[in-house]
Design an enzyme around this catalytic site. Sequence first.
Site, PDB file in Angstrom:
ATOM      1  N   GLU A 127       9.347   0.629  11.116  1.00 27.00           N
ATOM      2  CA  GLU A 127      10.431   1.605  10.915  1.00 27.00           C
ATOM      3  C   GLU A 127       9.786   2.977  11.055  1.00 27.00           C
ATOM      4  O   GLU A 127       9.027   3.400  10.185  1.00 27.00           O
ATOM      5  CB  GLU A 127      11.033   1.445   9.507  1.00 27.00           C
ATOM      6  CG  GLU A 127      11.715   0.121   9.265  1.00 27.00           C
ATOM      7  CD  GLU A 127      13.019  -0.019  10.022  1.00 27.00           C
ATOM      8  OE1 GLU A 127      13.510   0.980  10.581  1.00 27.00           O
ATOM      9  OE2 GLU A 127      13.541  -1.138  10.062  1.00 27.00           O
TER      10      GLU A 127
ATOM     11  N   GLU B  57       9.980  15.158  15.912  1.00 29.86           N
ATOM     12  CA  GLU B  57      10.492  15.030  14.540  1.00 29.86           C
ATOM     13  C   GLU B  57       9.836  16.112  13.666  1.00 29.86           C
ATOM     14  O   GLU B  57       8.615  16.212  13.599  1.00 29.86           O
ATOM     15  CB  GLU B  57      10.140  13.648  13.997  1.00 29.86           C
ATOM     16  CG  GLU B  57      10.684  13.419  12.609  1.00 29.86           C
ATOM     17  CD  GLU B  57      10.291  12.061  12.057  1.00 29.86           C
ATOM     18  OE1 GLU B  57       9.095  11.745  12.043  1.00 29.86           O
ATOM     19  OE2 GLU B  57      11.189  11.321  11.626  1.00 29.86           O
TER      20      GLU B  57
ATOM     21  N   SER C 246       5.196   7.202  10.348  1.00 29.21           N
ATOM     22  CA  SER C 246       5.359   7.995  11.567  1.00 29.21           C
ATOM     23  C   SER C 246       5.186   7.127  12.807  1.00 29.21           C
ATOM     24  O   SER C 246       4.545   6.062  12.762  1.00 29.21           O
ATOM     25  CB  SER C 246       4.335   9.120  11.576  1.00 29.21           C
ATOM     26  OG  SER C 246       3.032   8.554  11.557  1.00 29.21           O
TER      27      SER C 246
ATOM     28  N   CYS D  55      14.158   9.929   7.710  1.00 32.88           N
ATOM     29  CA  CYS D  55      13.872   9.520   9.089  1.00 32.88           C
ATOM     30  C   CYS D  55      15.113   9.548   9.975  1.00 32.88           C
ATOM     31  O   CYS D  55      15.033   9.819  11.156  1.00 32.88           O
ATOM     32  CB  CYS D  55      13.293   8.115   9.067  1.00 32.88           C
ATOM     33  SG  CYS D  55      14.311   6.969   8.116  1.00 32.88           S
TER      34      CYS D  55
ATOM     35  N   LYS E 271       0.838  -1.206   0.000  1.00 32.00           N
ATOM     36  CA  LYS E 271       0.000   0.000   0.000  1.00 32.00           C
ATOM     37  C   LYS E 271       0.871   1.254   0.000  1.00 32.00           C
ATOM     38  O   LYS E 271       1.413   1.650   1.017  1.00 32.00           O
ATOM     39  CB  LYS E 271      -0.932   0.049   1.216  1.00 32.00           C
ATOM     40  CG  LYS E 271      -1.976   1.152   1.030  1.00 32.00           C
ATOM     41  CD  LYS E 271      -2.518   1.717   2.301  1.00 32.00           C
ATOM     42  CE  LYS E 271      -1.600   2.657   3.008  1.00 32.00           C
ATOM     43  NZ  LYS E 271      -1.268   3.900   2.267  1.00 32.00           N
TER      44      LYS E 271
HETATM   45  P1  NAD Z   1       2.453   8.322   8.001  1.00 33.43           P
HETATM   46  O1  NAD Z   1       2.617   7.533   9.252  1.00 33.43           O
HETATM   47  O2  NAD Z   1       1.434   9.390   7.982  1.00 33.43           O
HETATM   48  O3  NAD Z   1       2.067   7.328   6.797  1.00 33.43           O
HETATM   49  C1  NAD Z   1       2.900   6.248   6.421  1.00 33.43           C
HETATM   50  C2  NAD Z   1       2.069   5.224   5.693  1.00 33.43           C
HETATM   51  O4  NAD Z   1       1.166   4.610   6.621  1.00 33.43           O
HETATM   52  C3  NAD Z   1       1.174   5.796   4.590  1.00 33.43           C
HETATM   53  O5  NAD Z   1       1.092   4.863   3.545  1.00 33.43           O
HETATM   54  C4  NAD Z   1      -0.166   5.956   5.292  1.00 33.43           C
HETATM   55  O6  NAD Z   1      -1.255   5.953   4.405  1.00 33.43           O
HETATM   56  C5  NAD Z   1      -0.179   4.752   6.202  1.00 33.43           C
HETATM   57  N1  NAD Z   1      -0.957   4.848   7.436  1.00 33.43           N
HETATM   58  C6  NAD Z   1      -1.167   5.942   8.210  1.00 33.43           C
HETATM   59  N2  NAD Z   1      -1.882   5.610   9.299  1.00 33.43           N
HETATM   60  C7  NAD Z   1      -2.103   4.270   9.227  1.00 33.43           C
HETATM   61  C8  NAD Z   1      -2.772   3.322  10.066  1.00 33.43           C
HETATM   62  N3  NAD Z   1      -3.358   3.678  11.199  1.00 33.43           N
HETATM   63  N4  NAD Z   1      -2.792   2.032   9.686  1.00 33.43           N
HETATM   64  C9  NAD Z   1      -2.189   1.639   8.542  1.00 33.43           C
HETATM   65  N5  NAD Z   1      -1.562   2.486   7.690  1.00 33.43           N
HETATM   66  C10 NAD Z   1      -1.515   3.784   8.037  1.00 33.43           C
HETATM   67  O7  NAD Z   1       3.901   8.853   7.623  1.00 33.43           O
HETATM   68  P2  NAD Z   1       4.327   9.786   6.403  1.00 33.43           P
HETATM   69  O8  NAD Z   1       4.006  11.185   6.765  1.00 33.43           O
HETATM   70  O9  NAD Z   1       3.810   9.229   5.132  1.00 33.43           O
HETATM   71  O10 NAD Z   1       5.914   9.561   6.403  1.00 33.43           O
HETATM   72  C11 NAD Z   1       6.796  10.244   7.210  1.00 33.43           C
HETATM   73  C12 NAD Z   1       7.138   9.438   8.442  1.00 33.43           C
HETATM   74  O11 NAD Z   1       7.750   8.201   8.072  1.00 33.43           O
HETATM   75  C13 NAD Z   1       8.157  10.142   9.306  1.00 33.43           C
HETATM   76  O12 NAD Z   1       7.784  10.047  10.661  1.00 33.43           O
HETATM   77  C14 NAD Z   1       9.437   9.362   9.064  1.00 33.43           C
HETATM   78  O13 NAD Z   1      10.388   9.426  10.086  1.00 33.43           O
HETATM   79  C15 NAD Z   1       8.923   7.992   8.863  1.00 33.43           C
HETATM   80  N6  NAD Z   1       9.933   7.193   8.134  1.00 33.43           N
HETATM   81  C16 NAD Z   1      10.642   6.244   8.810  1.00 33.43           C
HETATM   82  C17 NAD Z   1      11.631   5.512   8.159  1.00 33.43           C
HETATM   83  C18 NAD Z   1      12.431   4.453   8.877  1.00 33.43           C
HETATM   84  O14 NAD Z   1      13.030   3.609   8.196  1.00 33.43           O
HETATM   85  N7  NAD Z   1      12.488   4.431  10.196  1.00 33.43           N
HETATM   86  C19 NAD Z   1      11.899   5.751   6.819  1.00 33.43           C
HETATM   87  C20 NAD Z   1      11.178   6.757   6.164  1.00 33.43           C
HETATM   88  C21 NAD Z   1      10.176   7.450   6.832  1.00 33.43           C
END
Ligand code: NAD
Length: 480
Positions: free
Chosen positions: A253, A387, A232, A288, A179
């Site tokens: 992650e 963050e 996140s 991240c 997804k």
């Molecule tokens: P986000 O958490 O809003 O969304 C990430 C993904 O999860 C999207 O596809 C979203 O549609 C989905 N999602 C959101 N809520 C969900 C739920 N309750 N159940 C299932 N799926 C859900 O994050 P974002 O704004 O898209 O990305 C940025 C974040 O990702 C930052 O916090 C960053 O640090 C993190 N990140 C972490 C890593 C790592 O390897 N640790 C790498 C890249 C990004």
Amino acid sequence: MYPHQDSLFIGGAWVTPHAQEKITVIGSSTEAVLGSVPHGDEKDMDAAVAAARAAFDDPDGWPAWSPARRAEALYRLADALDRRKEDITRTVTAQNGMTITVCEQVEGMLPGTLLRYYAGLVRDESFEEVRQGMLGSPVHVRREPLGVVAAIVPWNAPQLLSATKYAPGLAAGCTFVLKPSPEAALDSILFAEAVAEAGLPAGVINIVPGGRETGAYLVSHPGVDKVAFTGSTAAGRRVAEACASRLRPVTLELGGKSAAIVLDDADLDTAIAEPFFFATMLANGQACFASTRVLAPQSRYDEVVDAVATLAKGLTVGDPMDPATQVGPLASARQRDRVEGYIEKGKAEGSRLVAGGSRPAEFSHGYYVAPTVFADVDNSQVIAREEIFGPVLSIIGYTDETDAVRIANDSEFGLGGSVWTADEERGMRVARQLRTGTVGLNHYTVDPAAPFGGVKSSGLGREFGPEALLNYQQLKSIYR
Ligand code: NAD
């Protein structure tokens, strides 16, 4: 430009979605529409899980293939991705603003590299070991594929963060429902085209773009055996809760607030240069692991502040498609609002702005924020604790090495970190004391051969390295 953008890739075919709703993807530097994809609904997700389930449960299917045969398919997928490298790179850059030179490596090259790496690791494996048991008979210990994987990825590096899941997962024999996030869904069409061209069996990879609800539905789906999530920390907690009640294995992650510790022996001319920029502001700060807290020794505090401010002010901000650009726009208006909100908090909390702090005046379009540096930040302030996910650094003073380690570890997160020093042994000593999943010494470049991931609120489990295969396997013992 995207011929399959009205369909979903499910069961090895381009199918008409059940959903009527669309996701419109907006260009980060142009604010113009780039294209659209179907916004998958529950029926689409049911179809995708059913296809992945059928592919996994087929007695002669993907998990039953020998690792060598699966490896051949992974090499073909890597080649198919290579053939689309330029389109993929340009699409991702247009969507999320990652500069094209970084994107070529991260999104264009690394997915193929990972596929070839895991193909090479499993090619000659049997995943079955015979041990002498304690009861006088041999025991067969098998590493069997876990099943259907729900892979959920964010927008900041959509191709790489999908590959960190499907490359080891496919090698292990799992099947996938991927997804992508709404902000970066167009590149998933190109990925699906590569999967189709590589001739992976129908249903081994299925793709349904959608938002949070679509993701939550997938995570809780009865047909899913494992969840691999990047995003996140807030969303990660909800995913973990949903998996906990179903006793469903999950890797997470999540976010970070890593520290760059500048030791008092560092040669600032060489230390606060390009590698420091990559460690702290890669992908316009939308990384991240970025070391966004800069810890500076009190004995050389002003020098470090000057060096970091000079570096930030000297960066070339511009069109992310231009190879000369170092800092592009943020991915979306929402993301820029969020980052600007943090800049206002930093000002309100009394930190000293020494670079940036506003939108660059020269762009009439695009979600740009100038590289921003705050000095005199206390580690208890909001901009040091949360963050930001943008090009915003906070400089925090420390008294001695012990104090630096204490401040670095005084965080809810523990994903990355970096140590800048003229003395590698001293740097290693500091690195060993950091409570974090990864640390860089005088640079921060993730090496795919080693495990990557976070401690505390930065996540659960590791991706990359041979260790990642275990995310997609379970152990079975057969007593003879
Ligand atoms: P986000 O958490 O809003 O969304 C990430 C993904 O999860 C999207 O596809 C979203 O549609 C989905 N999602 C959101 N809520 C969900 C739920 N309750 N159940 C299932 N799926 C859900 O994050 P974002 O704004 O898209 O990305 C940025 C974040 O990702 C930052 O916090 C960053 O640090 C993190 N990140 C972490 C890593 C790592 O390897 N640790 C790498 C890249 C990004």
